[in-house]
Design a protein around this motif. Structure first.
Motif, PDB file in Angstrom:
ATOM      1  N   LYS A   1     144.770 122.694  -8.168  1.00 53.03           N
ATOM      2  CA  LYS A   1     144.042 123.918  -7.820  1.00 53.03           C
ATOM      3  C   LYS A   1     142.588 123.618  -7.483  1.00 53.03           C
ATOM      4  N   HIS A   2     141.979 122.730  -8.272  1.00 58.23           N
ATOM      5  CA  HIS A   2     140.570 122.403  -8.057  1.00 58.23           C
ATOM      6  C   HIS A   2     140.365 121.701  -6.723  1.00 58.23           C
ATOM      7  N   ASP A   3     141.223 120.722  -6.428  1.00 63.93           N
ATOM      8  CA  ASP A   3     141.107 120.012  -5.151  1.00 63.93           C
ATOM      9  C   ASP A   3     141.333 120.956  -3.975  1.00 63.93           C
ATOM     10  N   SER A   4     142.340 121.826  -4.123  1.00 69.39           N
ATOM     11  CA  SER A   4     142.616 122.798  -3.058  1.00 69.39           C
ATOM     12  C   SER A   4     141.453 123.751  -2.881  1.00 69.39           C
ATOM     13  N   ALA A   5     140.870 124.182  -4.018  1.00 68.86           N
ATOM     14  CA  ALA A   5     139.728 125.100  -3.943  1.00 68.86           C
ATOM     15  C   ALA A   5     138.526 124.426  -3.294  1.00 68.86           C
ATOM     16  N   LYS A   6     138.313 123.135  -3.584  1.00 72.75           N
ATOM     17  CA  LYS A   6     137.194 122.412  -2.962  1.00 72.75           C
ATOM     18  C   LYS A   6     137.392 122.294  -1.454  1.00 72.75           C
ATOM     19  N   ASP A   7     138.631 122.015  -1.023  1.00 73.00           N
ATOM     20  CA  ASP A   7     138.912 121.950   0.415  1.00 73.00           C
ATOM     21  C   ASP A   7     138.694 123.306   1.076  1.00 73.00           C
ATOM     22  N   ASP A   8     139.196 124.364   0.406  1.00 76.50           N
ATOM     23  CA  ASP A   8     139.008 125.712   0.943  1.00 76.50           C
ATOM     24  C   ASP A   8     137.531 126.067   1.017  1.00 76.50           C
ATOM     25  N   LEU A   9     136.785 125.623  -0.003  1.00 76.14           N
ATOM     26  CA  LEU A   9     135.354 125.924  -0.029  1.00 76.14           C
ATOM     27  C   LEU A   9     134.628 125.203   1.112  1.00 76.14           C
ATOM     28  N   ALA A  10     135.029 123.950   1.393  1.00 73.06           N
ATOM     29  CA  ALA A  10     134.408 123.208   2.497  1.00 73.06           C
ATOM     30  C   ALA A  10     134.710 123.879   3.834  1.00 73.06           C
ATOM     31  N   ARG A  11     135.983 124.320   4.010  1.00 72.53           N
ATOM     32  CA  ARG A  11     136.327 125.019   5.253  1.00 72.53           C
ATOM     33  C   ARG A  11     135.581 126.346   5.370  1.00 72.53           C
ATOM     34  N   MET A  12     135.463 127.040   4.238  1.00 76.92           N
ATOM     35  CA  MET A  12     134.757 128.316   4.262  1.00 76.92           C
ATOM     36  C   MET A  12     133.279 128.125   4.555  1.00 76.92           C
ATOM     37  N   ARG A  13     132.717 127.020   4.058  1.00 71.81           N
ATOM     38  CA  ARG A  13     131.305 126.739   4.348  1.00 71.81           C
ATOM     39  C   ARG A  13     131.101 126.510   5.856  1.00 71.81           C
ATOM     40  N   LYS A  14     132.026 125.770   6.471  1.00 74.02           N
ATOM     41  CA  LYS A  14     131.930 125.550   7.923  1.00 74.02           C
ATOM     42  C   LYS A  14     132.103 126.862   8.685  1.00 74.02           C
ATOM     43  N   THR A  15     133.051 127.692   8.229  1.00 75.32           N
ATOM     44  CA  THR A  15     133.259 128.993   8.872  1.00 75.32           C
ATOM     45  C   THR A  15     132.006 129.848   8.774  1.00 75.32           C
ATOM     46  N   LEU A  16     131.386 129.845   7.587  1.00 77.05           N
ATOM     47  CA  LEU A  16     130.165 130.623   7.394  1.00 77.05           C
ATOM     48  C   LEU A  16     129.049 130.122   8.304  1.00 77.05           C
ATOM     49  N   GLU A  17     128.900 128.790   8.370  1.00 76.65           N
ATOM     50  CA  GLU A  17     127.862 128.225   9.239  1.00 76.65           C
ATOM     51  C   GLU A  17     128.111 128.597  10.706  1.00 76.65           C
ATOM     52  N   THR A  18     129.390 128.555  11.116  1.00 76.77           N
ATOM     53  CA  THR A  18     129.725 128.925  12.497  1.00 76.77           C
ATOM     54  C   THR A  18     129.398 130.388  12.763  1.00 76.77           C
ATOM     55  N   GLN A  19     129.739 131.268  11.829  1.00 83.79           N
ATOM     56  CA  GLN A  19     129.460 132.694  11.992  1.00 83.79           C
ATOM     57  C   GLN A  19     127.959 132.960  12.044  1.00 83.79           C
ATOM     58  N   GLU A  20     127.209 132.244  11.205  1.00 85.44           N
ATOM     59  CA  GLU A  20     125.758 132.440  11.206  1.00 85.44           C
ATOM     60  C   GLU A  20     125.131 131.943  12.517  1.00 85.44           C
ATOM     61  N   ILE A  21     125.655 130.823  13.049  1.00 83.92           N
ATOM     62  CA  ILE A  21     125.150 130.314  14.336  1.00 83.92           C
ATOM     63  C   ILE A  21     125.494 131.307  15.447  1.00 83.92           C
ATOM     64  N   ARG A  22     126.720 131.839  15.412  1.00 83.50           N
ATOM     65  CA  ARG A  22     127.128 132.813  16.433  1.00 83.50           C
ATOM     66  C   ARG A  22     126.229 134.042  16.387  1.00 83.50           C
ATOM     67  N   TRP A  23     125.960 134.534  15.172  1.00 87.68           N
ATOM     68  CA  TRP A  23     125.103 135.717  15.045  1.00 87.68           C
ATOM     69  C   TRP A  23     123.695 135.436  15.546  1.00 87.68           C
ATOM     70  N   SER A  24     123.193 134.223  15.254  1.00 85.84           N
ATOM     71  CA  SER A  24     121.863 133.836  15.719  1.00 85.84           C
ATOM     72  C   SER A  24     121.819 133.759  17.256  1.00 85.84           C
ATOM     73  N   ASN A  25     122.884 133.195  17.852  1.00 90.15           N
ATOM     74  CA  ASN A  25     122.947 133.112  19.314  1.00 90.15           C
ATOM     75  C   ASN A  25     122.983 134.497  19.958  1.00 90.15           C
ATOM     76  N   ILE A  26     123.741 135.417  19.335  1.00 88.44           N
ATOM     77  CA  ILE A  26     123.810 136.782  19.871  1.00 88.44           C
ATOM     78  C   ILE A  26     122.446 137.457  19.802  1.00 88.44           C
ATOM     79  N   CYS A  27     121.712 137.180  18.709  1.00 89.17           N
ATOM     80  CA  CYS A  27     120.364 137.758  18.590  1.00 89.17           C
ATOM     81  C   CYS A  27     119.453 137.247  19.707  1.00 89.17           C
TER      82      CYS A  27
END
Length: 555
Positions: free
Chosen positions: A346-372
């Motif tokens: 569970k911990h390893d899976s959660a760490k992988d999910d957290l890394a993917r979610m961090r990349k998703t968040l960074e992508t969304q923040e970059i997209r929002w910044s570009n739209i601005c």
């Protein structure tokens, strides 16, 4: 050896010099369950089960059996009572110190108990006691829903003991405190002199503190007995279901059951067989604390580890007990190792999910910044179109071209605003999911860490090879906890709740340093000593007191 807690009233009637105590051949102990929780039923059933460590004449007996014999092994004088159908031991502690009156019910209103002759209708001798040859039977009366309106005092143990009149209630108080019928008649006349002729009148007087203090025809010691009895037995005794302390805290119920259990085991001289705190109650208490306290660090885990040190027996063990412990430790080790595998996955899976979610968040923040940034370009283009449309309308008078420009500018603005709004919502949702997953990952890390410590603990115990080494194994109980931080962060409230949920007995309400300050030298110290000495009356329980801003007591 008798139970030391069975105290007599201040003015005990004199025993007749010609009356010899009789050995009771048969005794019945009646337990009345006062709560509807199944855990209380299980607790009483457990007390009534034969215990292999408790034997009389080679036969195992129950805790209740031995308790009944221990608590009645000294002569009990009932010669001043004409009706000797029931004997109720006084299990209420009353202490009046410099801080004020303090009452404590040893059974915590979970159950009631009394003694009766084993044969229905028989009476106790005037002076009696029990021996190991006395036959003991146990009657357990389940909880029943109250049928009254909540305004009368309910002290009955069965229908024959119902409180119908004021005299019935005073008789019950007299029996419990070893007073005779003549004393009860005097109390009744004194109360009538105060215009108190019914149970309802008595209850109203007790509930009105100023009115109760004005009663001068009743002796102070008797007033205190009546006051305590009525206060403890008002409204179906036990728990007011509209204000049930156990409804939102199952941990508190488990903890209180353990506190009552320690009383019984202390009374039979087997206190060391129980741990100071109940492990299930402590674990559940921490889970309940997590619901209202957002632990962003390792505070609750630290408190948990500290309280768990009181959930381990510290006494030496026999060879048989050691072997039983080894079996338990091996089972614990297998379970912990299985949990470790699941936690790791569970911990390893959660760490992988957290890394993917961090990349998703960074992508969304970059997209929002570009739209601005693109919004600025779009706004500039829309302004140019509007200015051009305005010039065309004033120069040519044609409406087709300038309306087309205005419409195009509006569409550009609407489209970019919608894109920006959608991007902002996606960022918010991504941040929320990231925060939730991050917290779950931290919790899994804490569980994995605690699991590793548990495995190390069991492995260390299993490496001990003989009884001598086991006897030298002592559990070091923590000396305390120190929480630090700015005001208003919940330090005091957290520890108060942790103590109550886990089963630590508070000897007073939460105090502030200002409530203890006294003008004369030594008075504050005497006050603190008196509060601490309350714990001496319940030595089988862990006790504590809370003082906020205690540094204010230091001169």
């Amino acid at each position: 050896m008798p139970v030391s807690e069975m105290k007599r009233p201040t003015t005990t009637p004199k025993q007749s010099s010609t009356t010899q105590p009789e050995v009771l051949e048969d005794l019945n102990i009646t337990i009345r369950i006062k709560l509807k929780y199944p855990k209380v039923n299980e607790f009483v059933d457990q007390l009534n089960q034969p215990n292999e460590t408790l034997t009389i004449h080679g036969k195992p007996i129950s805790v209740l059996h031995l308790y009944a014999l221990r608590s009645t092994s000294k002569p009990i004088d009932m010669s001043n009572q004409t009706e000797r159908l029931v004997y109720r031991p006084n299990l209420l502690i009353r202490k009046n110190d410099k801080f004020g009156p303090w009452n404590f019910n040893r059974l915590l209103n979970l159950i009631e108990l009394d003694y009766r002759p084993a044969t229905t209708g028989n009476q106790f001798p005037k002076l009696w006691y029990t021996t190991t040859s006395t036959s003991v039977s146990v009657t357990i009366i389940p909880y029943t829903e109250p049928t009254h309106d909540g305004t009368e005092v309910d002290t009955s143990t069965d229908s024959s003991e119902a409180m119908n009149t004021l005299k019935d209630l005073l008789k019950s108080i007299g029996r419990q405190n070893n007073y005779g019928d003549e004393d009860v008649e005097n109390w009744l006349n004194d109360l009538k002199g105060e215009n108190i002729t019914k149970i309802e009148h008595l209850q109203n007087a007790v509930m009105n503190e100023s009115l109760w203090e004005k009663l001068d025809k009743v002796r102070p010691a008797v007033k205190q007995l009546i006051y305590d009895y009525v206060q403890l037995n008002i409204t179906a005794s036990g728990v007011d279901q509209t204000n049930d302390p156990y409804k939102d805290s199952p941990a508190t119920l488990l903890a209180d059951i353990h506190r009552v259990k320690r009383y019984f085991y202390d009374a039979i001289g087997k206190r060391d067989q129980l741990t100071y705190l109940d492990r299930d109650a402590v674990d559940l208490a921490i889970d309940e604390l997590r619901k209202f306290y957002d632990d962003d660090g390792n505070i609750l885990s630290t408190i948990h580890e500290y309280l768990r040190t009181f959930c381990v027996q510290t006494t030496g063990a026999t060879e048989q007990e050691i072997e039983k412990n080894r079996i338990v430790w091996k089972d614990d080790l297998r379970q912990l190792e299985a949990e470790r595998v699941a936690l790791r996955e569970k911990h390893d899976s959660a760490k992988d999910d957290l890394a993917r979610m961090r990349k998703t968040l960074e992508t969304q923040e970059i997209r929002w910044s570009n739209i601005c940034e693109r919004e600025k370009i779009v706004e500039k283009r829309a302004t140019e179109l509007i200015n051009a449309a305005t010039g065309q309308a004033s120069n040519t008078g044609s409406t087709t071209s300038w309306r087309r420009n205005i419409e195009e500018a509006r569409e550009l603005r609407t489209k970019i605003e919608q894109e920006k709004k959608d991007a902002a919502n996606e960022v918010i949702e991504a941040r929320r999911n990231f925060s939730k997953l991050e917290k779950e990952t931290e919790e899994l890390s804490h569980k994995f860490e605690n699991n590793s410590k548990g495995i190390q603990d069991r492995q260390a115990k299993l490496t001990l090879i003989d009884a001598n080494e086991h006897r030298q194994l002592k559990i070091k109980i923590g000396r305390g906890l120190l929480l630090y931080g700015p005001p208003g962060t919940g330090k005091s409230e957290l520890l108060k709740r942790a103590a109550v949920y886990a089963g630590i007995t508070m000897t007073t309400v939460p105090l502030a340093a200002g409530e203890l300050n006294r003008p004369y030298v030594g008075e504050t110290e005497k006050l603190l000593i008196d509060i601490m000495y309350r714990a001496n009356t319940i030595p089988y329980l862990m006790c504590a007191m809370t003082i906020d801003e205690i540094d204010g007591l230091v001169p």
